[in-house]
Write an enzyme that holds these catalytic residues in place. Sequence first.
Site, mmCIF file in Angstrom:
data_model
loop_
_atom_site.group_PDB
_atom_site.id
_atom_site.type_symbol
_atom_site.label_atom_id
_atom_site.label_comp_id
_atom_site.label_asym_id
_atom_site.label_seq_id
_atom_site.Cartn_x
_atom_site.Cartn_y
_atom_site.Cartn_z
ATOM 1 N N LYS A 1 0.798 -1.222 0.000
ATOM 2 C CA LYS A 1 0.000 0.000 0.000
ATOM 3 C C LYS A 1 0.832 1.274 0.000
ATOM 4 O O LYS A 1 0.298 2.353 -0.215
ATOM 5 C CB LYS A 1 -0.988 0.000 1.170
ATOM 6 C CG LYS A 1 -1.989 -1.118 1.161
ATOM 7 C CD LYS A 1 -2.841 -1.237 -0.095
ATOM 8 C CE LYS A 1 -3.757 -0.088 -0.370
ATOM 9 N NZ LYS A 1 -4.862 -0.436 -1.280
HETATM 10 N N1 PMP Z 1 -3.287 -7.521 1.691
HETATM 11 C C1 PMP Z 1 -3.149 -6.636 2.684
HETATM 12 C C2 PMP Z 1 -2.460 -7.074 3.934
HETATM 13 C C3 PMP Z 1 -3.647 -5.333 2.549
HETATM 14 O O1 PMP Z 1 -3.518 -4.468 3.557
HETATM 15 C C4 PMP Z 1 -4.281 -4.973 1.339
HETATM 16 C C5 PMP Z 1 -4.852 -3.590 1.200
HETATM 17 N N2 PMP Z 1 -6.084 -3.445 1.844
HETATM 18 C C6 PMP Z 1 -4.402 -5.935 0.328
HETATM 19 C C7 PMP Z 1 -3.886 -7.194 0.541
HETATM 20 C C8 PMP Z 1 -5.124 -5.672 -0.967
HETATM 21 O O2 PMP Z 1 -4.576 -4.648 -1.725
HETATM 22 P P1 PMP Z 1 -5.492 -3.762 -2.643
HETATM 23 O O3 PMP Z 1 -6.210 -2.776 -1.766
HETATM 24 O O4 PMP Z 1 -4.549 -3.077 -3.573
HETATM 25 O O5 PMP Z 1 -6.476 -4.637 -3.356
#
Ligand code: PMP
Length: 473
Positions: free
Chosen positions: A44
């Site tokens: 992120k």
């Molecule tokens: N895994 C974790 C640990 C996350 O914090 C996030 C973000 N919410 C994601 C996966 C998924 O990423 P995205 O928001 O880009 O779909």
Amino acid sequence: MTVRESVLDAIGYTPLVRLRRLGEGLRPTIYAKLEFQNIGGSVKDRAALSMIRAAEQEGLLSPGGTVVEGTSGNTGIGLALVAAHLGYRSVVFAPAATATEKIRLLRAYGAEVHLVGDYVPRSHPGHLANRAAAFAAGTPGAWLARQYDNPANPAAHEASTGPEIWRDTAGGITHFVASVGTGGTISGTAKFLKKASSGAVQVVAADPDHSVYGGGDGGAKYVEGAGHALHPESLEDVWPEAFDTVLVDRYIRITDRDSILTARRAAREEGLLIGGTSGTALAAALRLAEELDESHTVVVIIPDSGRNYLSTYFDDEWLTSAGFSDPAEPALSVGSLLPGPAAGVPILPAGLTVGEAIQELVRRGADCSLPAFLALDRGTSFGAVHPREVSAAVTLRSLAAAVESNPRAAFSPAAQQGEPFASVGIGTAVADLAQHPGQLLAVLVDGRIAATARQPFAGPDRSQEPAASRGII
Ligand code: PMP
């Protein structure tokens, strides 16, 4: 050695690491893209930097401003570190169940953290997105990141994650696997990879079993940051604009148990300490790899590190308390209190009178000798639910008492007919239970309530022992 001119330049350029041990016996080459190598420790960071830069360019965020977001942690950490570097104040609203490690990290970067209720309908003012929006609206100079709908979130991955993977595999990637939270990672990366490969790269969304994205019932889940839960009182199911579903070729659904145990396996067998959603993605990648051959190259995103989850997925006690590990001594564990297999608990929907609630149980042939039934308002009639979804545990005795005084009284589990309960793992030692004789227990198998029981006896009287040995210091 690579020199970076600032902390912000240390976001991106994460390595691909070939999974030699976990990939043993599988024919394709499997690479993990280690997003925990970003300076703030997760995938992120990319979206956070991109969203802040876009807000500055659009004049939405200027010196002295405040960055605000509702986030399960990692986006907040990214925003907080970029804000710290650029001199902005940061305010983060996070669910109360967020791993304590992530909350501490947020505070370490100087963010103000507000913990909010975990299981609240999207339309409720107390929902984390609404709390963050209300705070931003009432704070001069505040900018709300809105990661779920902000185009700068997927754009970050189209501009960096995708090109990095394409370059580092020399265009050899055939399958891309990622979990989906906002959808920013999968959508932006897939957009680039599909274009670069003229549509050849296959995009696989690894989704927690109950997530609505992959066709689940929207029930609560254990992995943090990926999947899409749906509170039963939510009026509509709003999917993030950041998630471009057209780019996903296939969903692979992974249980909480598989996600967690795969993350643990990666640490112990590969020497790779990864988080829960990384476990989800890796489990999906391994399952996919079984169908593929030597001509294929799979790249799986590892969003964050297991360091964020040392007190949960990697803690043996936590694992047992949530019912994810098999009892060490079955005869002395909570499972021994159950009369039969832990196959689920009868569930009462909301909106009934007490009389109707009893009729409903009879109609469904519920075993009246069970210690308790669960009240919640999803449509399921029998099953295994996450403790967070349960509004109350209801006993037949409490229903009978209520119906005697007024059969037309509304069935109001939390207020009247409910009884407090403790959640315990099926493998928890009976001797470890809290010292409340007769307490109602919700027995967890793989994190979900699969039976109810009563604690049979008070534990040993330890009141005469020194306080320290009772864990009170
Ligand atoms: N895994 C974790 C640990 C996350 O914090 C996030 C973000 N919410 C994601 C996966 C998924 O990423 P995205 O928001 O880009 O779909």
